[in-house]
Write a protein that holds these residues in place. Structure first.
Motif, PDB file in Angstrom:
ATOM      1  N   ALA A 260      60.904  28.856  24.799  1.00  0.00           N
ATOM      2  CA  ALA A 260      59.864  27.838  24.949  1.00  0.00           C
ATOM      3  C   ALA A 260      59.424  27.709  26.401  1.00  0.00           C
ATOM      4  O   ALA A 260      58.224  27.595  26.696  1.00  0.00           O
ATOM      5  N   GLN A 261      60.390  27.718  27.340  1.00  0.00           N
ATOM      6  CA  GLN A 261      60.031  27.644  28.761  1.00  0.00           C
ATOM      7  C   GLN A 261      59.206  28.856  29.184  1.00  0.00           C
ATOM      8  O   GLN A 261      58.231  28.725  29.932  1.00  0.00           O
ATOM      9  N   GLU A 262      59.613  30.028  28.714  1.00  0.00           N
ATOM     10  CA  GLU A 262      58.868  31.242  29.060  1.00  0.00           C
ATOM     11  C   GLU A 262      57.455  31.185  28.503  1.00  0.00           C
ATOM     12  O   GLU A 262      56.482  31.541  29.190  1.00  0.00           O
ATOM     13  N   HIS A 263      57.300  30.723  27.266  1.00  0.00           N
ATOM     14  CA  HIS A 263      55.962  30.630  26.668  1.00  0.00           C
ATOM     15  C   HIS A 263      55.091  29.639  27.433  1.00  0.00           C
ATOM     16  O   HIS A 263      53.904  29.888  27.660  1.00  0.00           O
ATOM     17  N   ALA A 264      55.668  28.502  27.811  1.00  0.00           N
ATOM     18  CA  ALA A 264      54.905  27.499  28.555  1.00  0.00           C
ATOM     19  C   ALA A 264      54.440  28.064  29.890  1.00  0.00           C
ATOM     20  O   ALA A 264      53.280  27.885  30.293  1.00  0.00           O
ATOM     21  N   ALA A 265      55.338  28.752  30.585  1.00  0.00           N
ATOM     22  CA  ALA A 265      54.987  29.324  31.881  1.00  0.00           C
ATOM     23  C   ALA A 265      53.916  30.398  31.737  1.00  0.00           C
ATOM     24  O   ALA A 265      52.986  30.484  32.553  1.00  0.00           O
ATOM     25  N   THR A 266      54.032  31.221  30.699  1.00  0.00           N
ATOM     26  CA  THR A 266      53.034  32.267  30.477  1.00  0.00           C
ATOM     27  C   THR A 266      51.664  31.659  30.206  1.00  0.00           C
ATOM     28  O   THR A 266      50.640  32.141  30.717  1.00  0.00           O
ATOM     29  N   HIS A 267      51.635  30.603  29.395  1.00  0.00           N
ATOM     30  CA  HIS A 267      50.361  29.927  29.121  1.00  0.00           C
ATOM     31  C   HIS A 267      49.746  29.398  30.413  1.00  0.00           C
ATOM     32  O   HIS A 267      48.532  29.540  30.643  1.00  0.00           O
ATOM     33  N   ILE A 268      50.574  28.803  31.274  1.00  0.00           N
ATOM     34  CA  ILE A 268      50.062  28.273  32.537  1.00  0.00           C
ATOM     35  C   ILE A 268      49.544  29.402  33.420  1.00  0.00           C
ATOM     36  O   ILE A 268      48.480  29.289  34.048  1.00  0.00           O
ATOM     37  N   SER A 269      50.275  30.510  33.473  1.00  0.00           N
ATOM     38  CA  SER A 269      49.809  31.658  34.256  1.00  0.00           C
ATOM     39  C   SER A 269      48.449  32.140  33.763  1.00  0.00           C
ATOM     40  O   SER A 269      47.558  32.475  34.562  1.00  0.00           O
ATOM     41  N   GLU A 270      48.278  32.174  32.450  1.00  0.00           N
ATOM     42  CA  GLU A 270      46.987  32.585  31.886  1.00  0.00           C
ATOM     43  C   GLU A 270      45.881  31.618  32.292  1.00  0.00           C
ATOM     44  O   GLU A 270      44.755  32.038  32.602  1.00  0.00           O
ATOM     45  N   ARG A 271      46.188  30.333  32.304  1.00  0.00           N
ATOM     46  CA  ARG A 271      45.192  29.334  32.710  1.00  0.00           C
ATOM     47  C   ARG A 271      44.851  29.475  34.198  1.00  0.00           C
ATOM     48  O   ARG A 271      43.691  29.309  34.595  1.00  0.00           O
ATOM     49  N   VAL A 272      45.842  29.790  35.011  1.00  0.00           N
ATOM     50  CA  VAL A 272      45.590  29.965  36.445  1.00  0.00           C
ATOM     51  C   VAL A 272      44.738  31.210  36.670  1.00  0.00           C
ATOM     52  O   VAL A 272      43.818  31.206  37.499  1.00  0.00           O
ATOM     53  N   VAL A 273      45.010  32.279  35.929  1.00  0.00           N
ATOM     54  CA  VAL A 273      44.185  33.482  36.024  1.00  0.00           C
ATOM     55  C   VAL A 273      42.732  33.154  35.680  1.00  0.00           C
ATOM     56  O   VAL A 273      41.801  33.591  36.366  1.00  0.00           O
ATOM     57  N   ALA A 274      42.538  32.369  34.634  1.00  0.00           N
ATOM     58  CA  ALA A 274      41.181  31.985  34.245  1.00  0.00           C
ATOM     59  C   ALA A 274      40.508  31.168  35.348  1.00  0.00           C
ATOM     60  O   ALA A 274      39.312  31.346  35.625  1.00  0.00           O
ATOM     61  N   ALA A 275      41.267  30.288  35.993  1.00  0.00           N
ATOM     62  CA  ALA A 275      40.700  29.465  37.063  1.00  0.00           C
ATOM     63  C   ALA A 275      40.310  30.321  38.263  1.00  0.00           C
ATOM     64  O   ALA A 275      39.256  30.116  38.877  1.00  0.00           O
ATOM     65  N   VAL A 276      41.142  31.298  38.603  1.00  0.00           N
ATOM     66  CA  VAL A 276      40.829  32.199  39.717  1.00  0.00           C
ATOM     67  C   VAL A 276      39.568  32.993  39.408  1.00  0.00           C
ATOM     68  O   VAL A 276      38.677  33.141  40.260  1.00  0.00           O
ATOM     69  N   SER A 277      39.474  33.499  38.178  1.00  0.00           N
ATOM     70  CA  SER A 277      38.296  34.268  37.779  1.00  0.00           C
ATOM     71  C   SER A 277      37.032  33.414  37.832  1.00  0.00           C
ATOM     72  O   SER A 277      35.980  33.851  38.305  1.00  0.00           O
ATOM     73  N   SER A 278      37.150  32.183  37.359  1.00  0.00           N
ATOM     74  CA  SER A 278      35.988  31.293  37.373  1.00  0.00           C
ATOM     75  C   SER A 278      35.558  30.961  38.801  1.00  0.00           C
ATOM     76  O   SER A 278      34.368  30.901  39.107  1.00  0.00           O
ATOM     77  N   TYR A 279      36.517  30.760  39.677  1.00  0.00           N
ATOM     78  CA  TYR A 279      36.209  30.440  41.068  1.00  0.00           C
ATOM     79  C   TYR A 279      35.506  31.624  41.737  1.00  0.00           C
ATOM     80  O   TYR A 279      34.506  31.453  42.435  1.00  0.00           O
ATOM     81  N   ALA A 280      36.054  32.818  41.513  1.00  0.00           N
ATOM     82  CA  ALA A 280      35.458  34.008  42.146  1.00  0.00           C
ATOM     83  C   ALA A 280      34.084  34.312  41.567  1.00  0.00           C
ATOM     84  O   ALA A 280      33.180  34.742  42.280  1.00  0.00           O
ATOM     85  N   SER A 281      33.932  34.103  40.265  1.00  0.00           N
ATOM     86  CA  SER A 281      32.662  34.257  39.556  1.00  0.00           C
ATOM     87  C   SER A 281      31.904  35.531  39.931  1.00  0.00           C
ATOM     88  O   SER A 281      30.755  35.482  40.363  1.00  0.00           O
ATOM     89  N   PRO A 282      32.563  36.692  39.769  1.00  0.00           N
ATOM     90  CA  PRO A 282      31.872  37.945  40.131  1.00  0.00           C
ATOM     91  C   PRO A 282      30.754  38.263  39.147  1.00  0.00           C
ATOM     92  O   PRO A 282      30.819  37.892  37.977  1.00  0.00           O
ATOM     93  N   ARG A 283      29.741  38.958  39.621  1.00  0.00           N
ATOM     94  CA  ARG A 283      28.642  39.386  38.771  1.00  0.00           C
ATOM     95  C   ARG A 283      28.695  40.901  38.624  1.00  0.00           C
ATOM     96  O   ARG A 283      28.845  41.617  39.609  1.00  0.00           O
ATOM     97  N   PRO A 284      28.615  41.411  37.397  1.00  0.00           N
ATOM     98  CA  PRO A 284      28.778  42.861  37.200  1.00  0.00           C
ATOM     99  C   PRO A 284      27.612  43.661  37.750  1.00  0.00           C
ATOM    100  O   PRO A 284      26.457  43.263  37.618  1.00  0.00           O
ATOM    101  N   ASN A 285      27.943  44.775  38.374  1.00  0.00           N
ATOM    102  CA  ASN A 285      26.914  45.716  38.821  1.00  0.00           C
ATOM    103  C   ASN A 285      27.283  47.147  38.419  1.00  0.00           C
ATOM    104  O   ASN A 285      26.693  48.104  38.906  1.00  0.00           O
ATOM    105  N   ARG A 286      28.288  47.263  37.528  1.00  0.00           N
ATOM    106  CA  ARG A 286      28.723  48.569  37.041  1.00  0.00           C
ATOM    107  C   ARG A 286      28.781  48.523  35.515  1.00  0.00           C
ATOM    108  O   ARG A 286      28.457  47.506  34.905  1.00  0.00           O
ATOM    109  N   GLY A 287      29.180  49.616  34.895  1.00  0.00           N
ATOM    110  CA  GLY A 287      29.161  49.717  33.445  1.00  0.00           C
ATOM    111  C   GLY A 287      30.209  48.871  32.750  1.00  0.00           C
ATOM    112  O   GLY A 287      31.033  48.203  33.382  1.00  0.00           O
ATOM    113  N   ARG A 288      30.189  48.921  31.416  1.00  0.00           N
ATOM    114  CA  ARG A 288      31.111  48.119  30.614  1.00  0.00           C
ATOM    115  C   ARG A 288      32.444  48.844  30.438  1.00  0.00           C
ATOM    116  O   ARG A 288      32.495  50.035  30.153  1.00  0.00           O
ATOM    117  N   VAL A 289      33.520  48.083  30.591  1.00  0.00           N
ATOM    118  CA  VAL A 289      34.873  48.558  30.306  1.00  0.00           C
ATOM    119  C   VAL A 289      35.510  47.588  29.314  1.00  0.00           C
ATOM    120  O   VAL A 289      35.455  46.369  29.516  1.00  0.00           O
TER     121      VAL A 289
END
Length: 346
Positions: free
Chosen positions: A68-97
């Motif tokens: 349960a502790q590991e799952h909670a921490a993993t969920h939080i890590s995923e949320r932090v990754v999403a926050a970092v991505s949203s903050y950086a807000s890159p715009r694509p200029n290359r093809g789809r992957v």
């Protein structure tokens, strides 16, 4: 990437404490504070969040953290990754992957980190998440023009499913890149399956645009696929688990008194032994099974479980698989198994 100001090193214990406290908001503040101070988003992802999550995994393996502790921490890590991505807000200029995890692979965070690094470097990334069935992936690739597909696999027992997905992507004529420790720490099983492997997110980002490398023709299927040992192990999986459980009950009165939870865990462990053995047979490499046994004994040792039941199970399987010469050889039922002393990781 470097940490010239020491900001990432200073933030690491803060993030670890946030994960231990299951404090999503404080964890997000740690990451966003670094971004606001000018630390590159890619560095935050790969030099802070990734190693912190790796430490979480080590704590679970050492039985210092619960599932349960590991799952909670993993969920939080995923949320932090999403926050970092949203903050950086890159715009694509290359093809789809397209980035996805193998069918049956539920460890999605490493693949998510790769997806975000690709996004930061200008790629138009579609992240499909954990355990994507091969047919659904191919259907998506047919409907959406992708320059490449990156597939993640963290657990070697998923290699047969990984091979099926790789072949499906080849039929869809989309260049393929794979990553994750499921292909071996050195990518040896990716090489066996004839596909390009990236050891980390940075290498994946450098390789994904190299169509000549990703389009290399496969060297051909592993020769062991010409026989039916792997298919036979898959067919007999349930039978092998049932018979091994019966043998353990007969040999040990304690097993007969297991609680339903203990029984479920034992059945799960027996299933892992069969699945990893089958994967080792599939790629014709006994080291896959040997590395799994080392890991299993370490996990069981941290939980106070002796090696004797594992050794008895290997001997039982060897007796049941008389017509499976490679499986019997990989089992090495006469090896002297020892549970390692618990490591101090805290």
């Amino acid at each position: 990437m470097t940490d010239p100001t020491g900001a990432l090193a200073a933030a690491y214990p803060e993030l670890i404490q946030c994960l231990a406290d299951a404090d999503e908001y404080a964890a997000t503040d740690v990451a966003l504070g670094l971004l606001a101070a000018g630390v590159p988003a890619e560095s935050v992802l790969l030099e802070l969040i990734a190693p912190a999550q790796a430490q979480v995994g080590r704590w679970w393996q050492a039985n210092e953290w619960s599932v349960a502790q590991e799952h909670a921490a993993t969920h939080i890590s995923e949320r932090v990754v999403a926050a970092v991505s949203s903050y950086a807000s890159p715009r694509p200029n290359r093809g789809r992957v397209v980035v996805a995890c193998m069918d049956g692979e539920w460890h999605a965070l490493p693949a998510r980190l790769v997806a975000e690094v690709l996004r930061l470097r200008g790629w138009n990334v579609t992240f499909l998440g954990a355990s994507v069935p091969a047919a659904h992936l191919v259907s998506y690739l047919h409907r959406n023009d992708a320059q490449a597909v990156a597939l993640g696999c963290a657990v070697p027992m998923r290699l047969p499913q990984a091979h099926a997905m790789i072949e499906a992507c080849r039929r869809a004529d989309v260049p393929i890149l794979v990553g994750g420790r499921g292909f071996g720490a050195d990518g040896r099983w990716a090489e066996r399956l004839g596909v390009t492997w990236a050891p980390d997110a940075v290498t994946a980002a450098e390789l994904v645009g190299n169509e000549e490398l990703l389009d290399r023709p496969p060297s051909g299927p592993p020769p062991q696929l010409a026989d039916d040992e792997y298919a036979g192990l898959v067919r007999r999986r349930g039978e092998l688990i049932d018979s091994a459980l019966g043998a353990l009950r007969q040999a040990s009165p304690a097993v007969r008194d297991y609680t339903p939870d203990q029984l479920d865990r034992t059945i799960e462990d027996l299933g892992y032994i069969v699945d990893f053995l089958a994967a080792a047979v599939y790629v014709d490499d006994p080291t896959l099974f040997e590395e799994f046994l080392d890991w299993l004994l370490e996990v069981l040792g941290s939980r106070g479980v002796p090696a004797a039941p594992v050794q008895a199970t290997l001997a039982h399987f060897a007796g049941e698989l008389r017509d499976f010469p490679r499986a019997r050889r990989f089992l090495g039922a006469d090896r002297d198994l020892r549970v390692p002393a618990p490591a101090v990781t805290g």
